[in-house]
Design an enzyme around this catalytic site. Structure first.
Site, PDB file in Angstrom:
ATOM      1  N   TYR A 160      -1.518 -14.380  10.867  1.00 55.04           N
ATOM      2  CA  TYR A 160      -2.194 -15.124   9.797  1.00 55.04           C
ATOM      3  C   TYR A 160      -1.661 -14.716   8.419  1.00 55.04           C
ATOM      4  O   TYR A 160      -1.295 -15.567   7.600  1.00 55.04           O
ATOM      5  CB  TYR A 160      -3.704 -14.877   9.897  1.00 55.04           C
ATOM      6  CG  TYR A 160      -4.490 -15.217   8.663  1.00 55.04           C
ATOM      7  CD1 TYR A 160      -4.766 -16.540   8.325  1.00 55.04           C
ATOM      8  CD2 TYR A 160      -4.968 -14.214   7.820  1.00 55.04           C
ATOM      9  CE1 TYR A 160      -5.491 -16.845   7.183  1.00 55.04           C
ATOM     10  CE2 TYR A 160      -5.693 -14.512   6.688  1.00 55.04           C
ATOM     11  CZ  TYR A 160      -5.959 -15.827   6.371  1.00 55.04           C
ATOM     12  OH  TYR A 160      -6.667 -16.125   5.238  1.00 55.04           O
ATOM     13  N   ASP A 180     -14.623 -18.820   1.373  1.00 54.33           N
ATOM     14  CA  ASP A 180     -13.757 -17.958   0.561  1.00 54.33           C
ATOM     15  C   ASP A 180     -13.878 -18.377  -0.890  1.00 54.33           C
ATOM     16  O   ASP A 180     -13.312 -19.408  -1.267  1.00 54.33           O
ATOM     17  CB  ASP A 180     -12.307 -18.087   1.038  1.00 54.33           C
ATOM     18  CG  ASP A 180     -11.339 -17.221   0.249  1.00 54.33           C
ATOM     19  OD1 ASP A 180     -11.746 -16.590  -0.742  1.00 54.33           O
ATOM     20  OD2 ASP A 180     -10.157 -17.194   0.627  1.00 54.33           O
TER      21      ASP A 180
END
Lengths: 121, 121
Positions: B14, B38
């Site tokens: 990732y 986020d």
């Protein structure tokens, strides 16, 4: 209704209480219906303040010290890394994630760590 | 059915993909119905791979580098601290928590950070 709590102060109070308090003192920082998973992936989630106090009972007999290593806020949630030393013999460095209610009580705690994060001193 | 995934390898993939891939590449690491928050506490949760790709689109134009700082496993979940440098000008050090499905796709991501974790270089 949105609400604001000082999650960093609450995390520090939690770590202080783990180090110096009883299992009842630590459980009192959790809400009545809180959940606790430690370690995450261990297959057991403790639900409710009574079960949470039982979880911390193992710590009552041990000499503990705690140290906040890093802290990240996220509204009324927080993630933090800390060190916990048990009986001067073993140190664990988990990352924990907590959520808090408007009264500053912990509503959920998840502790991420494995044997790789345990050091014998 | 319990399942085992190598969450540390998946987290590294990732971070590499965020640094070197496109928003479509990063979105492809998420499951179809994944959720992304986020920063945590920011009031917005992105739901589904398409919304998640839109979230990462802002990164397509930027020169990015990423660095895993610490990693904690938790079954098919993980928590980790990392640094991300944007355009050589700004560095952010979040703690993220991810869950993974049996195919190693990210099913949820939560990033804990605030202005206090941003450094201008």
């Amino acid at each position: 209704m949105p609400y604001v709590v000082d999650t960093e102060a609450l995390v520090k109070r939690y770590l202080d209480t783990v180090a110096t308090g009883t299992s009842a003192d630590v459980a009192a920082l959790y809400s009545e219906d809180a959940t606790l998973e430690d370690p995450v992936g261990g297959g057991e989630v403790h639900i409710g303040r009574q079960a949470i106090q039982r979880f911390y009972t193992a710590l009552d007999a041990a000499e503990l010290s705690t140290e906040l290593l890093s802290f990240r806020s996220g509204g009324h949630e927080a993630a933090f890394a800390f060190g916990i030393t048990v009986g001067g013999a073993m140190r664990i460095e988990p990352i924990e994630v907590m959520t808090f209610d408007r009264d500053g009580l912990i509503t959920s705690m998840k502790a991420y760590w494995s044997q790789a994060d345990v050091t014998m001193l």
